[in-house]
Design a protein around this motif. Structure first.
Motif, short mmCIF file in Angstrom:
data_model
loop_
_atom_site.label_atom_id
_atom_site.label_comp_id
_atom_site.label_asym_id
_atom_site.label_seq_id
_atom_site.Cartn_x
_atom_site.Cartn_y
_atom_site.Cartn_z
N SER A 1 38.02 63.98 58.12
CA SER A 1 39.36 63.39 58.23
C SER A 1 39.68 62.86 59.63
O SER A 1 40.26 61.78 59.75
CB SER A 1 40.43 64.38 57.79
OG SER A 1 40.47 65.48 58.66
N GLU B 1 48.57 70.16 61.80
CA GLU B 1 47.21 69.91 61.31
C GLU B 1 46.45 71.21 61.10
O GLU B 1 45.74 71.37 60.11
CB GLU B 1 46.44 69.00 62.27
CG GLU B 1 45.05 68.68 61.75
CD GLU B 1 44.25 67.75 62.63
OE1 GLU B 1 43.04 67.59 62.36
OE2 GLU B 1 44.81 67.19 63.59
N ARG C 1 44.89 72.37 57.57
CA ARG C 1 43.47 72.69 57.40
C ARG C 1 43.30 74.07 56.76
O ARG C 1 42.45 74.25 55.89
CB ARG C 1 42.73 72.62 58.73
CG ARG C 1 42.53 71.20 59.21
CD ARG C 1 41.73 71.15 60.53
NE ARG C 1 41.37 69.78 60.79
CZ ARG C 1 40.33 69.14 60.24
NH1 ARG C 1 39.54 69.78 59.42
NH2 ARG C 1 40.09 67.89 60.52
N GLU C 2 44.10 75.03 57.17
CA GLU C 2 44.03 76.38 56.58
C GLU C 2 44.43 76.32 55.10
O GLU C 2 43.84 77.00 54.27
CB GLU C 2 44.92 77.36 57.34
CG GLU C 2 44.37 77.74 58.70
CD GLU C 2 42.95 78.30 58.65
OE1 GLU C 2 42.67 79.18 57.80
OE2 GLU C 2 42.11 77.85 59.46
N GLN D 1 30.55 71.65 56.86
CA GLN D 1 31.15 72.77 57.58
C GLN D 1 31.16 72.60 59.09
O GLN D 1 31.94 73.24 59.78
CB GLN D 1 30.49 74.09 57.19
CG GLN D 1 29.11 74.29 57.73
CD GLN D 1 28.53 75.62 57.27
OE1 GLN D 1 29.11 76.31 56.46
NE2 GLN D 1 27.39 75.96 57.79
N ILE E 1 44.04 73.75 53.08
CA ILE E 1 42.93 73.13 52.35
C ILE E 1 41.80 74.14 52.16
O ILE E 1 41.19 74.22 51.08
CB ILE E 1 42.43 71.85 53.07
CG1 ILE E 1 43.56 70.82 53.17
CG2 ILE E 1 41.20 71.28 52.39
CD1 ILE E 1 44.16 70.39 51.85
N LYS E 2 41.53 74.95 53.17
CA LYS E 2 40.51 76.00 53.03
C LYS E 2 40.90 76.99 51.95
O LYS E 2 40.04 77.45 51.18
CB LYS E 2 40.31 76.72 54.37
CG LYS E 2 39.60 75.88 55.40
CD LYS E 2 39.49 76.62 56.73
CE LYS E 2 38.89 75.74 57.81
NZ LYS E 2 38.85 76.42 59.12
N ASP F 1 36.96 66.18 53.08
CA ASP F 1 38.18 65.89 53.85
C ASP F 1 38.25 66.74 55.12
O ASP F 1 38.63 66.24 56.18
CB ASP F 1 39.42 66.13 53.01
CG ASP F 1 39.64 65.04 51.97
OD1 ASP F 1 38.85 64.07 51.96
OD2 ASP F 1 40.58 65.16 51.18
N LEU F 2 37.88 68.01 55.03
CA LEU F 2 37.90 68.87 56.21
C LEU F 2 36.92 68.37 57.27
O LEU F 2 37.21 68.41 58.46
CB LEU F 2 37.54 70.31 55.84
CG LEU F 2 38.64 71.14 55.21
CD1 LEU F 2 38.09 72.49 54.79
CD2 LEU F 2 39.80 71.32 56.16
N ILE G 1 44.41 66.46 54.01
CA ILE G 1 45.03 67.12 55.15
C ILE G 1 46.28 66.35 55.58
O ILE G 1 47.36 66.92 55.75
CB ILE G 1 44.04 67.24 56.32
CG1 ILE G 1 42.90 68.17 55.92
CG2 ILE G 1 44.72 67.73 57.59
CD1 ILE G 1 41.70 68.13 56.84
#
Length: 110
Positions: A12, A36, A40-41, A83, A43-44, A8-9, A25
């Motif tokens: 997306s 956003e 994202r942070e 990544q 999700i990390k 997803d990261l 996200i």
């Protein structure tokens, strides 16, 4: 979980532009009103928590050692592939160079 969130990261933005279903996200943004960048942070941080849980479970698991290694390697591979963006569907140059280096370039022995 790590594979899903890493995907997803990395994918997306492109998938939302093509009309794909919302990813984790976008769901987090919708549920919390977060930006956003904040989503994202988050999700990390979920990926970090999943790594911690996976490592703790690996030490006290009833599963075979080979199964645990396969699951861990799948998570590692997903981080590597996503990544720098979508390293699977829409290969970025960094991921492509890593794969070529791994498979075709000799490792110098000093």
């Amino acid at each position: 979980m790590i594979l899903r969130l890493a995907d997803d990261l990395g994918t997306s933005k492109r998938e939302m532009e093509t009309g794909d279903v919302p990813k984790s996200i976008q769901c987090y943004m919708h549920e919390t009103g977060a930006s956003e960048a904040h989503a994202r942070e988050h999700i990390k941080s979920m990926i970090c928590a999943a790594w911690k849980k996976m490592n703790e479970e690996a030490n006290n698991s009833c599963f075979s050692k080979s199964f645990i290694e396969i699951a861990t390697n799948l998570a590692r591979m997903s981080i590597c592939m996503y990544q720098h963006g979508d390293g699977h569907t829409d290969q970025d140059p960094e991921t492509k160079n890593r794969i070529l280096s791994l498979l075709f370039q000799p490792i110098p022995i000093v």
